[in-house]
Scaffold this active site. Structure first.
Site, PDB file in Angstrom:
ATOM      1  N   TYR A 237       0.976  -1.793  -0.021  1.00 43.00           N
ATOM      2  CA  TYR A 237       0.372  -0.018  -0.250  1.00 43.00           C
ATOM      3  C   TYR A 237       0.921   1.013  -0.556  1.00 43.00           C
ATOM      4  CZ  TYR A 237      -4.657  -2.749   1.214  1.00 43.00           C
ATOM      5  OH  TYR A 237      -5.146  -3.018   1.106  1.00 43.00           O
ATOM      6  N   ASP A 265      -6.122  -0.632  -6.394  1.00 45.85           N
ATOM      7  CA  ASP A 265      -7.339  -0.715  -6.398  1.00 45.85           C
ATOM      8  C   ASP A 265      -8.569  -0.449  -4.647  1.00 45.85           C
ATOM      9  OD1 ASP A 265      -7.246  -3.188  -5.002  1.00 45.85           O
ATOM     10  OD2 ASP A 265      -8.203  -5.027  -6.230  1.00 45.85           O
ATOM     11  N   HIS A 357     -10.548  -7.709  -5.548  1.00 48.27           N
ATOM     12  CA  HIS A 357      -9.597  -7.085  -3.664  1.00 48.27           C
ATOM     13  C   HIS A 357     -10.598  -8.366  -2.698  1.00 48.27           C
ATOM     14  CE1 HIS A 357      -8.262  -4.121  -1.247  1.00 48.27           C
ATOM     15  NE2 HIS A 357      -8.026  -4.783  -0.898  1.00 48.27           N
TER      16      HIS A 357
HETATM   17  C1  FMN Z   1      -9.465 -10.275   5.718  1.00 46.92           C
HETATM   18  C2  FMN Z   1      -8.803  -9.745   4.165  1.00 46.92           C
HETATM   19  C3  FMN Z   1      -7.755  -8.454   4.220  1.00 46.92           C
HETATM   20  C4  FMN Z   1      -7.045  -8.501   3.166  1.00 46.92           C
HETATM   21  N1  FMN Z   1      -6.231  -7.210   2.967  1.00 46.92           N
HETATM   22  C5  FMN Z   1      -5.037  -6.581   1.718  1.00 46.92           C
HETATM   23  C6  FMN Z   1      -4.472  -5.634   1.697  1.00 46.92           C
HETATM   24  O1  FMN Z   1      -3.827  -4.945   3.889  1.00 46.92           O
HETATM   25  N2  FMN Z   1      -3.897  -5.852   1.039  1.00 46.92           N
HETATM   26  C7  FMN Z   1      -4.069  -6.210  -0.396  1.00 46.92           C
HETATM   27  O2  FMN Z   1      -3.574  -5.720  -1.104  1.00 46.92           O
HETATM   28  N3  FMN Z   1      -5.315  -7.386  -0.414  1.00 46.92           N
HETATM   29  C8  FMN Z   1      -6.246  -7.728   0.865  1.00 46.92           C
HETATM   30  N4  FMN Z   1      -7.050  -8.324   0.721  1.00 46.92           N
HETATM   31  C9  FMN Z   1      -7.276  -8.635  -0.772  1.00 46.92           C
HETATM   32  C10 FMN Z   1      -7.062 -10.750  -0.988  1.00 46.92           C
HETATM   33  O3  FMN Z   1      -5.599  -9.924  -1.063  1.00 46.92           O
HETATM   34  C11 FMN Z   1      -7.517 -10.241  -2.370  1.00 46.92           C
HETATM   35  O4  FMN Z   1      -6.933 -10.360  -3.025  1.00 46.92           O
HETATM   36  C12 FMN Z   1      -8.539 -11.273  -2.130  1.00 46.92           C
HETATM   37  O5  FMN Z   1      -8.621 -11.949  -0.392  1.00 46.92           O
HETATM   38  C13 FMN Z   1      -8.875 -12.413  -3.191  1.00 46.92           C
HETATM   39  O6  FMN Z   1      -9.666 -13.438  -2.546  1.00 46.92           O
HETATM   40  P1  FMN Z   1     -10.404 -14.442  -1.581  1.00 46.92           P
HETATM   41  O7  FMN Z   1     -10.481 -13.829  -0.391  1.00 46.92           O
HETATM   42  O8  FMN Z   1     -12.040 -14.973  -2.313  1.00 46.92           O
HETATM   43  O9  FMN Z   1      -9.207 -15.066  -1.923  1.00 46.92           O
HETATM   44  C14 FMN Z   1      -7.226  -8.802   1.743  1.00 46.92           C
HETATM   45  C15 FMN Z   1      -8.609  -9.824   1.753  1.00 46.92           C
HETATM   46  C16 FMN Z   1      -9.270 -10.374   2.882  1.00 46.92           C
HETATM   47  C17 FMN Z   1     -10.269 -10.912   2.362  1.00 46.92           C
END
Ligand code: FMN
Length: 499
Positions: A237, A265, A357
């Site tokens: 980030y 995003d 995301h």
């Molecule tokens: C609890 C949680 C926290 C996340 N935190 C971040 C983050 O800090 N940075 C980021 O780029 N994506 C974050 N994501 C998105 C994940 O990297 C990823 O794009 C997403 O979880 C994929 O979908 P899925 O959970 O269905 O596998 C987060 C997702 C979840 C569920």
């Protein structure tokens, strides 16, 4: 420290304002009044815990020694009187302990949905809300799963599938599976070891972990827990303070991180209403006092509270700067349109992640899987395909090897899994992640054998029928395993609800 430094709970409670703000962390009392405006997450979040024990809120978000090593010694006021920390367990804590004790044995986990069901029972309500929530109506969250149900296999036969190899390379790094662990913030909300559960399991099984900027464990703790030959990626980030970002990226590169995934995003964190509602529940009456004094809004949720440092001005013009500060491959995480995919290619980055995301940002954005088809078609018009210098990854809703195989057949280099692994360690720690990887590995072997693919290189677009991918309305079969754990928004509890 002598006995005089014990401070009763009632005394700490008197310092609950911006003018005098004390908090308890790990049984120690700190005066953080002068530090409020320097806190990277903003002062509001600290003021929620002014005069109180902040350990539970602090722990998932900060390295253990962050407060003690950053505050000058005179701000270490004393030790909290035992009564301050030894409060009786709440009903929720008791229920959670019982559920943990009654978890099914790990052997009974047959797929990644099973981990989600167990995690839902053992996580605190706040953690479940933060992990499971998605933006607004959660349309994109559900669509991420549904899209996979609209792609069908066209398997090939009689190909001697005695031995199967699902291994690959991702950005030049060996991986035993075409899956990487995507960055998910705040691992300690789910388990005391947080992200280290992922690091250790990934090392054992030759899988790549993407370290989140907002990990609960410090970056160095995670790297220290890795093995010499283990590949790690970094999710970034971008901070408003570019010097902070530069230091972080260059430190990561020095410590051997193999690729930089810049999240593009999330110029503002999406409105995740389950998460926002839970914050409201937990603050209770105490927040009212602080609200009057500090203007705290009770509706921010964990996600928004921790993300105020993210720079919304990030733009294409910044890409050369990232190129100038690192020689790691740069991948843009969160691309959705063919135009942006081509701009990324032309900007000279090494890849993109087609992602919404996990449904947590712009609701109603299409799934990565559906975007993949258009984006691959667009990229084919701009040079050789597959392009060895430009990788296309996707994430969102991947819970089975069959999901990944569909994405790979349609042109993805590898797929990211977020919640699947997050729920696995929330439910069973490192063992859970190991089991999840084993399940996926077995699924890959069986699915590849039945598809007639001995290696991932033998997968091709004609092994899938994606003609229904664009069909959105009501024509998809119900995914009952997923639906069993999906929590409709209307069931989220609000403070006064008796549901
Ligand atoms: C609890 C949680 C926290 C996340 N935190 C971040 C983050 O800090 N940075 C980021 O780029 N994506 C974050 N994501 C998105 C994940 O990297 C990823 O794009 C997403 O979880 C994929 O979908 P899925 O959970 O269905 O596998 C987060 C997702 C979840 C569920």
């Amino acid at each position: 420290m002598g006995p005089a430094s014990f401070i009763p709970e009632q005394v700490v409670a008197q310092h609950a304002s911006r003018e005098s703000c004390w908090i308890i962390v790990h049984n120690k009392v700190y005066d953080i009044t002068d530090f409020l405006d320097e806190h990277p997450g903003g002062s509001k979040i600290i003021l929620r815990y002014a005069g109180k024990d902040a350990t539970a809120a602090y722990e998932p978000i900060h390295p253990p020694d962050m407060i003690s090593s950053n505050l000058p010694p005179e701000k270490h006021i004393g030790i909290a009187e035992p009564s301050a920390s030894k409060r009786p367990k709440t009903a929720e804590e008791k229920k959670r302990e019982l559920t943990l004790a009654l978890r099914p044995p790990l052997d009974e986990m047959l797929n990644l949905h099973d981990f989600e069901a167990v995690a839902k029972g053992v996580l605190t309500e706040k953690a479940w809300a933060y992990y499971s929530s998605a933006a607004e109506e959660e349309f994109s969250l559900r669509e991420n799963r549904a899209a996979y149900q609209r792609v069908w296999f066209l398997p090939r036969i009689l190909r001697d599938v005695t031995s199967i190899d699902p291994s690959t390379t991702i950005l030049g790094q060996k991986s035993s599976l075409p899956i990487y662990i995507s960055a998910t913030a705040l691992g300690k909300l789910g388990h005391p070891d947080g992200e280290l559960n992922l690091t250790r399991a990934a090392a054992k099984y030759g899988v790549i972990q993407m370290i989140p900027t907002l990990a609960s464990c410090s970056f160095d703790e995670i790297v220290d827990a890795s093995q010499p030959n283990q590949s790690l990626f970094l999710q970034l980030y971008v901070s408003r303070d570019r010097e902070v970002t530069k230091k972080y990226v260059q430190h990561a590169e020095k410590r051997g991180v193999k690729a930089l995934f810049i999240t593009v995003d999330a110029p503002q964190l999406g409105r995740r209403e389950k998460d926002m509602r839970m914050k409201f529940v937990d603050d209770g009456a105490g927040a009212k006092v602080q609200e009057g004094q500090s203007g705290i809004k009770k509706d921010q949720g964990i996600a928004r509270a921790i993300s105020s440092f993210i720079d919304p001005s990030l733009a294409w013009k910044d890409i050369p700067w990232f190129r100038s500060i690192t020689s790691m491959p740069i991948i843009l995480k969160g691309v959705a349109s063919p135009q942006d995919a081509i701009m990324a290619l032309e900007a000279g980055v090494q890849g993109i992640v087609l992602s919404n995301h996990g449904g947590r940002q712009l609701d109603n954005s299409r799934s990565g899987l559906e975007n993949l088809v258009d984006i691959v078609a667009a990229l084919k018009t701009r040079g050789p395909w597959p392009n060895p210098k430009f990788s296309v990854f996707i994430d969102g809703g991947v819970r089975r090897a069959s999901d990944a195989l569909k994405a790979l057949a349609l042109g993805a280099s590898a797929v990211g899994v977020g919640r699947g692994f997050l729920y696995a360690f929330s439910a069973y720690g490192q063992d859970g992640v190991e089991k999840a990887i084993e399940i996926l590995r077995d699924e890959f072997e069986m699915n590849m054998r039945l598809l007639g693919c001995r290696t991932l290189g033998e997968l091709s677009p004609d092994m899938v029928d994606a003609s229904a991918l664009r069909t959105h309305a009501g024509l998809v079969p119900q995914d009952s395993l997923y639906a069993a754990t999906y929590q409709p928004l209307r069931l989220a509890q609000s403070k006064d609800s008796k549901l």
